[in-house]
Design an enzyme around this catalytic site. Structure first.
Site, PDB file in Angstrom:
ATOM      1  N   GLY A  45       0.812  -1.217   0.000  1.00 31.22           N
ATOM      2  CA  GLY A  45       0.000   0.000   0.000  1.00 31.22           C
ATOM      3  C   GLY A  45       0.842   1.263   0.000  1.00 31.22           C
ATOM      4  CB  CYS A  46       3.691   2.332   2.077  1.00 31.88           C
ATOM      5  SG  CYS A  46       2.788   2.236   3.642  1.00 31.88           S
ATOM      6  CB  THR A  47       5.216   0.386  -2.771  1.00 33.06           C
ATOM      7  OG1 THR A  47       6.149  -0.044  -1.775  1.00 33.06           O
ATOM      8  CG2 THR A  47       5.921   0.499  -4.112  1.00 33.06           C
TER       9      THR A  47
END
Length: 152
Positions: A45-47
């Site tokens: 998700g953060c990527t």
């Protein structure tokens, strides 16, 4: 106490992804800025969120705004993450979680996951949007639309 819409972004100094001291006073009150807090480098998700901000970074720049990502990862982790995904914006290391406390970013999933919250401030450093959602890529259009409304 958590920051709210209408509050001014507080002054702070932390290390950036290049190992330099970042002083918020260098940008707050000078241009619109997007601070986005995210849980962890190199997670799916953060990527996706970082790459979405990267892909629309020129749109933010064209409006005179800056984008800055913040997580509790180390400077070294940020440096590798930024290089791997060619992130054109700064990442700030909040390894002592002081910024999360300063902004009032809560944890999610019963306190297991650091929160994902985006703050958009205007030219004066006044918060115009606080968007709290685990949906990683939904932050980018919300932030961009807020910046567009501020500069039009």
């Amino acid at each position: 106490m958590a920051l709210q819409v209408g509050d001014k972004i507080p002054n702070f100094t932390v290390k950036d992804s290049n190992g330099n001291d970042f002083d918020s006073a260098s940008i707050i009150g000078k241009k619109p800025v997007v601070f986005y807090f995210y849980p962890k480098d190199n997670t799916p998700g953060c990527t996706a969120q970082a790459c979405s901000f990267r892909d629309q970074y020129e749109d933010f720049k064209d409006l005179g705004a800056e984008v800055i990502g913040i997580s509790s990862d180390s400077v070294q982790s940020h440096e590798k993450f930024a290089k791997r995904y060619k992130l054109p914006f700064l990442l700030l290391s909040d390894n002592d979680k002081k910024l999360r406390k300063l902004f009032g970013v809560k944890t999610n999933l019963f306190g297991l996951l650091p929160g994902r919250v985006t703050y958009v401030a205007d030219n004066s450093g006044i918060i115009q949007l606080i968007f709290d959602s685990l949906s990683a890529t939904s932050h980018i259009p919300r932030a961009l639309n807020t910046i567009k409304k501020m500069v039009s």
